[in-house]
Motif scaffolding. Structure first.
Motif, mmCIF file in Angstrom:
data_model
loop_
_atom_site.group_PDB
_atom_site.id
_atom_site.type_symbol
_atom_site.label_atom_id
_atom_site.label_comp_id
_atom_site.label_asym_id
_atom_site.label_seq_id
_atom_site.Cartn_x
_atom_site.Cartn_y
_atom_site.Cartn_z
ATOM 1 N N THR A 190 0.838 -1.200 0.000
ATOM 2 C CA THR A 190 0.000 0.000 0.000
ATOM 3 C C THR A 190 0.877 1.255 0.000
ATOM 4 O O THR A 190 0.613 2.216 -0.739
ATOM 5 N N ALA B 172 3.849 1.542 -1.208
ATOM 6 C CA ALA B 172 4.478 1.664 -2.527
ATOM 7 C C ALA B 172 3.484 2.182 -3.561
ATOM 8 O O ALA B 172 3.865 2.828 -4.535
ATOM 9 N N LEU B 173 2.212 1.903 -3.360
ATOM 10 C CA LEU B 173 1.162 2.375 -4.274
ATOM 11 C C LEU B 173 0.930 3.881 -4.144
ATOM 12 O O LEU B 173 0.494 4.535 -5.082
ATOM 13 N N LEU B 174 1.148 4.405 -2.952
ATOM 14 C CA LEU B 174 0.771 5.797 -2.673
ATOM 15 C C LEU B 174 1.911 6.793 -2.829
ATOM 16 O O LEU B 174 1.670 7.994 -2.911
ATOM 17 N N GLY B 175 3.152 6.299 -2.830
ATOM 18 C CA GLY B 175 4.279 7.215 -2.930
ATOM 19 C C GLY B 175 5.425 6.564 -3.680
ATOM 20 O O GLY B 175 5.243 5.540 -4.344
ATOM 21 N N HIS B 176 6.610 7.156 -3.555
ATOM 22 C CA HIS B 176 7.781 6.604 -4.239
ATOM 23 C C HIS B 176 8.678 5.811 -3.305
ATOM 24 O O HIS B 176 9.188 4.773 -3.672
#
Lengths: 252, 252, 252, 252, 252, 252
Positions: F105, F107-111
């Motif tokens: 999650t 990794a999905l929302l940021g870098h």
């Protein structure tokens, strides 16, 4: 919860309605899914050129949809074109890219996955998408069915057979989970049949993106504004709106 | 050899001329560099949104420049926006992205490099560019000077001082080569002074891209058409020109 | 611009002349290429043992060539033997290793490349060279034609056929660009024909190294002296020349 | 079991004896360690140039030592210069490189290690050695004490203090195991004291290489001849001995 | 030197004796190997479930064996189940995991290795073990013979034939060294025959673990207590013994 | 949809109730969350030893819960202890590990994300969890608050302050998203406040695991049985139940 699914190219109303109905069928209790599409852009997306072609109009649409109060937007192309830009220009609207979401779900459910994409022309960019998601170490390979996007639904049975055939080869190559790499494959609704036949999870990028959007909104998460900063000219007030970022050369 | 430098946004004629003159000064014997720019797009590029905004017009321009017989085109933004698309739609015209070219040159000359970019908003995409080039293992870090693109040249001395200051910190962190991550930094012509002061190679993305373009054309190489395939609808004759890939929704 | 091509083993004068002529034919306007060779060393290089055997004499030659005022030296073996040492002992002379230069050019032009080397004995060290260049993530594989270096030119047609055959297999395995991993393959001048037949870029390590040398000198770059430091005993004046770094055991 | 320790440069007899005594003190029951050294080469190794300088003579010595029936040879430099070549020219003699052996032992005992090397000039090649061993993912960093090899023993206390000081910083940076990156550090016999002071494993490259050699011979393993093939000209009988691989240019 | 080999499941006394005898035969001079086994646990280990099942009893046994003064313990399963826990609860007893030890030995002897494991069910965890050891970059692949652990010895010839057959395929795939991924394969004593037939090193995980244990103890190394910390409740005295870490829910 | 949250250690009824209430508060419409706990095991989990201690009892519980018809089980420890085993022994029950789910999650929302864990003793295993999830390339670092699990809630304000302080340092180090690496931190319900203060997404492992479980069940996905195979003895009928996989040594 109000979610909007954004088609990044012109699509006939009938197909828009069919997809909207499927999305609402898939949605959790208490979730409404609207569908919005741009009026011009690529007919379908099978190249990076068409990906980029879709972005300017779609960006404007997503910018407006945030103002309309949606909780999340699902990008309607499994190449995730423009995802980082859409996240730069939104804050309260959580933007979900179906490609990244599919890869992370696949990685959660198994050890190594393969991606089934449409045409050979989208294979290299699919590898780059997996790398961008940080998941190259979990990838077996990307394979194309080589059926154009607009023909996937013409013979559903043939498409399904081809997906199953390539899926079996990928399992033999070490994959234990599959990802469908195209939204039109998702709305063909074949993932469930593939799961039955192959005995492994098959990620439908459309349905999965919806579930990931519900999960993010449900947990109170949006994309990181430190990762996807507001364009500096907007952030510092040098321009007042998105439109002003686009300028024309001064006439001599 | 005829090379064209393509500015992916509107730029005043004076600056266009100044850059064109510098390019011809840098060019090898027998090489002519023309400069072309689009008439509308972003004023400068400091976000992914602005990168994408620049692509549709620039693509049309590059498509036309190939027909005019140029040997190579240099993309005039060190974020390499649209590079893969421009390569899809060209065959005999070698398209060079200054970011990728800079990273590979830096990797050739030393062991580990750092990238000096303009603003914090372009740091994450710079990391992704290095990863896309396959060179994350050679990267120390990406650092921003945090001077907006359009202000870099306002106080050349202050910009140079900031670049030298950050450069020194990166050398202390393990870098042995530096890359300037912005074409406007390149045309500020500070790389040579930085090399003198810091005693290591400092890659000027503009000058380096020109040299890489000369090298590719001189050796008879163009970008791989197996890597950057012609968009399928064009390749199969479903559409006759680039313009037809952009369609509008049928009116009801 | 004066470039020197350095053969790291004894080579007959006829072949030296033939190679020198080809280099000057490939060179850009205003560039002169001289060719220099050592008087003793390995007859050809097909093992790490022979690579190392070539270094001491070649180092002395390159050290002298810098004093003669050349702008760049091209190392005449695609295993890049001794490259880091030659860079340690030179400052104004830019030393180009054809292997590293080829890999970076291949990575610039496509997504994934394969290397065609001479014999099975050089396959593992070729993988290490790609890793050293930081480009393992871009590599499909290294394959050997299994024709000894000194026999490559005996039947040019047979060598070309073998290269094309293996090249086709590598394209099927996912490569979109090829690198010839041996200077004698480069001077066989088959890369252009391979490009025609296979429809993808084929990097000739000799011609490409020349272009990369021209590019570096043209842009004012030399290898980083922070990456390739002068040997400490020389730098601190403990010894006065390269020769003094080689000592003999004191007689009892 | 008969092991030979090979000094790849001229060393005075007293120091050779001292090291030989230490090795035999460290050796397991039933193991004899002889020490051999070349008569000419670098006085110490602090650069890649000196590494390469050491190889031709050392190769001849190791080739002969295999014929004398030793079970294993330990390379006496923690830069592992020529290791792959020595393995190409031997079959029954197991050749152990102290650098690679140290890194693998460190990785076995902890999660992340740092390497303490002699001078800044050997830092980049130490990173490459770790990468060649496949262990970059386990490395925190390489740090130099910046004391020349030939001065390490002049003030043992000062050297130990410096090693402890840098070791503490590396622990703070995340290392849980340390590797001494120089054989002269190993024979200074400070690793044990460092272990006491720092409370973590400190790998002595000399002692560890001996243990790894004993382990390989004891288990019946030698280096893989598929990985380190006999030079083709030797393997196919084109030359009869190692010496014939070195040829001189025919006089005109 | 006193080493103890710990069988992490109930094993019949005859087999325990046979293995103990082999270990002592393999041991270096002056080394005694005892063998200890738990009284309950999995009959054999072919799944992660069985790995975990083995740990609580084995941990208690290893904790006690440290108090008995052994120098090192070898974990008797090539899945290394519980290795990190056993290292947390011991300090002077060096605990060796045969999987990690095998991978590092293989990486020392060649460039790329493959692992031959028992059943398809242990393939994914074998990949994770190699990754945990930091050596994924050296791995070609993991292949299963698909003979249950308890049947490996029933037809030694058939098992050997299968191992040789798969070994040959792995060599063709690029491996130059092989690792047997199961202790029962190790005690089948087939590695030596495989080495003869295949001409490359074949790591016997049992024999190799013994050699690695001898090497670590011989060099004075134990696992890093900074990497494998004592469980905080024990370290701070909140509980007095290992047993107290296991508690029962208070009855209402 | 019926989800069960499984506490892998004995917990007092009051805390069990409190956590159950929070989970149902977080749950989506139409989702019921039950909570189950084992009667014996570790009091809290701060070491790999305690992780393993928790598995045998928890496995039996999860095996039974599948038979009771739950759709998904959430593992109640952010070290994901035994996750792969629980997936081996279940098929229709989707087992979600909060650590892996949190990392994906994030990794999905940021870098790039950082993990805030409880004690230094869990730092190394946290790095391994991220690596196992395939996301090391997205990780900045793992940092410990060094407050024992059972004391986190004693002074909620102090814990929150510590988390915010370390969070700020991680943002400065390059993280743009944070993960709380402990379920007790999750049930402290501080993530929302941290999001407010720090302006970036902060993943609560408990709430996020629930959302991921809802998403998987909602989309019709369970973990891949090709990745997590049924233990062979069970699959082939050699044993009839999980309990039979645990055997005792035959009495003599």
């Amino acid at each position: 919860m109000r979610i909007v699914y954004v088609v990044p190219g012109p699509m006939n109303e009938e197909e828009v309605s069919r997809r909207g109905a499927l999305l609402n069928q898939w949605a959790a209790q208490g979730v409404t899914v609207d569908i919005a599409s741009v009026s011009e852009g690529p007919a379908s997306i099978e190249s990076m050129y068409e990906e980029y072609l879709s972005i300017p109009e779609t960006a404007k649409l997503i910018y407006r949809l945030e103002q309309e109060g949606y909780d999340a937007a699902i990008l309607g192309c499994a190449g995730d074109p423009g995802l980082d830009a859409y996240r730069e220009i939104t804050t309260s609207l959580t933007v979900v890219g179906p490609a990244a979401a599919s890869f992370h779900t696949a990685a959660l459910l198994g050890h190594r996955f393969s991606v089934l994409t449409v045409t050979d022309s989208t294979v290299p960019s699919s590898y780059e998408l997996v790398q961008k998601a940080g998941l190259s170490g979990k990838l077996v390979s990307v394979k194309a069915v080589n059926i154009p996007v607009l023909e996937l639904a013409k013979d559903r049975k043939a498409t399904l057979d081809k997906l199953v055939e390539i899926g079996k080869m990928e399992l033999a190559n070490g994959a234990d989970t599959l990802v469908l790499g195209c939204m039109s494959m998702g709305f063909l609704n074949v993932a469930e049949e593939m799961q039955e036949i192959l005995g492994i999870p098959v990620i439908n990028p459309a349905r999965n993106a919806l579930k990931v959007a519900e999960a993010c909104v449900g947990a109170g998460y949006s994309h990181s504004k430190k990762a996807y900063m507001i364009p500096p000219k907007l952030a510092t007030g040098k321009v007042k709106s998105l439109d002003e970022l686009h300028v024309a050369k001064a006439k001599k």
